[in-house]
Design an enzyme around this catalytic site. Structure first.
Site, PDB file in Angstrom:
ATOM      1  N   LEU A  57       8.050   0.906   5.631  1.00 32.95           N
ATOM      2  CA  LEU A  57       8.928  -0.050   5.720  1.00 32.95           C
ATOM      3  C   LEU A  57      10.426   0.514   5.413  1.00 32.95           C
ATOM      4  O   LEU A  57      11.501   0.120   6.022  1.00 32.95           O
ATOM      5  CB  LEU A  57       8.605  -1.262   4.675  1.00 32.95           C
ATOM      6  CG  LEU A  57       9.264  -2.601   4.372  1.00 32.95           C
ATOM      7  CD1 LEU A  57       9.970  -3.013   5.742  1.00 32.95           C
ATOM      8  CD2 LEU A  57       8.864  -3.517   3.664  1.00 32.95           C
ATOM      9  N   THR A 113       1.034  -1.229  -0.060  1.00 31.69           N
ATOM     10  CA  THR A 113       0.011  -0.208  -0.140  1.00 31.69           C
ATOM     11  C   THR A 113       1.023   1.237  -0.121  1.00 31.69           C
ATOM     12  O   THR A 113       2.081   1.326   0.403  1.00 31.69           O
ATOM     13  CB  THR A 113      -1.029   0.040   1.199  1.00 31.69           C
ATOM     14  OG1 THR A 113      -0.387   0.088   2.233  1.00 31.69           O
ATOM     15  CG2 THR A 113      -2.131  -1.146   1.165  1.00 31.69           C
ATOM     16  N   THR A 157       1.631   4.432   1.492  1.00 33.83           N
ATOM     17  CA  THR A 157       2.342   4.781   2.756  1.00 33.83           C
ATOM     18  C   THR A 157       3.345   3.621   3.115  1.00 33.83           C
ATOM     19  O   THR A 157       4.402   3.989   3.769  1.00 33.83           O
ATOM     20  CB  THR A 157       1.341   5.383   3.811  1.00 33.83           C
ATOM     21  OG1 THR A 157       0.617   6.275   3.389  1.00 33.83           O
ATOM     22  CG2 THR A 157       2.227   5.925   5.154  1.00 33.83           C
ATOM     23  N   CYS A 158       2.933   2.470   3.575  1.00 36.58           N
ATOM     24  CA  CYS A 158       3.421   1.584   3.781  1.00 36.58           C
ATOM     25  C   CYS A 158       4.949   1.190   2.929  1.00 36.58           C
ATOM     26  O   CYS A 158       5.773   0.755   3.377  1.00 36.58           O
ATOM     27  CB  CYS A 158       2.497   0.067   3.915  1.00 36.58           C
ATOM     28  SG  CYS A 158       1.127   0.490   4.904  1.00 36.58           S
ATOM     29  N   SER A 159       4.645   1.261   1.568  1.00 39.35           N
ATOM     30  CA  SER A 159       5.694   0.952   0.842  1.00 39.35           C
ATOM     31  C   SER A 159       6.516   2.135   0.672  1.00 39.35           C
ATOM     32  O   SER A 159       7.847   2.003   0.264  1.00 39.35           O
ATOM     33  CB  SER A 159       5.162   0.439  -0.616  1.00 39.35           C
ATOM     34  OG  SER A 159       4.593  -0.845  -0.505  1.00 39.35           O
TER      35      SER A 159
END
Length: 160
Positions: free
Chosen positions: A54, A46, A48-50
């Site tokens: 992370l 997703t 923001t996550c990517s």
């Protein structure tokens, strides 16, 4: 009721992609006798996550370890194949341990589940981070809806 500082992590089993394929890992396997920087994301790949979450932990890995963190762990309500592929594609392989909470049992046991059905994503985990010392929560940072601040690696560095 959600988990709080001082609580022991609930018993749960994650799946981790290894050279031998998917293998189960219990909370005891992952957290006993160590200081672990744990963070959870609503979904692998997703935006923001990517783009930020992370990568921040990958970028700050050496600083976290210098401040006493033995291991950095990412979990998400995704299957083990997705978590393994995301770790490799994000350059996290061998740096951040990618643990699949495929059925969301860990998120639910923590009281940190998220109903993302409105976005077509079903039940997920809230975005959070915590410092876990020997299986107990030492710091807990839960994001409010749509935010990305307190679960970031640089924020956690200030807590160590």
């Amino acid at each position: 009721m959600s988990i709080k500082v001082g609580d022991a992590l609930p018993d749960a089993t994650f799946m981790e992609m290894t050279a031998n394929g998917p293998e189960p890992r219990t909370t005891a396997d992952v957290f006993a006798g160590k200081t672990v920087a744990l963070f959870a994301v609503p979904g692998a790949y997703t935006p923001t996550c990517s783009a930020r979450h992370l990568p921040g932990y990958v970028d700050h890995l050496d600083e976290l370890k210098a401040k006493g963190v033995d291991e950095v762990v990412c979990t998400s309500v995704n299957d083990v194949f997705v978590m393994g592929a995301w770790g490799k594609s994000a350059g996290a392989d061998g740096k951040v341990r990618m643990l699949a909470d495929g059925n969301g049992a860990f998120a639910k046991a923590l009281g940190l589940e998220l109903d993302a059905s409105g976005f077509g994503m079903g039940q997920r985990s809230q975005r959070y981070s915590m410092i876990v010392k020997n299986g107990k929560v030492a710091e807990l940072n839960v994001e409010q809806g749509g935010e990305f601040k307190v679960s970031a690696a640089d924020y956690m560095l200030g807590q160590l």
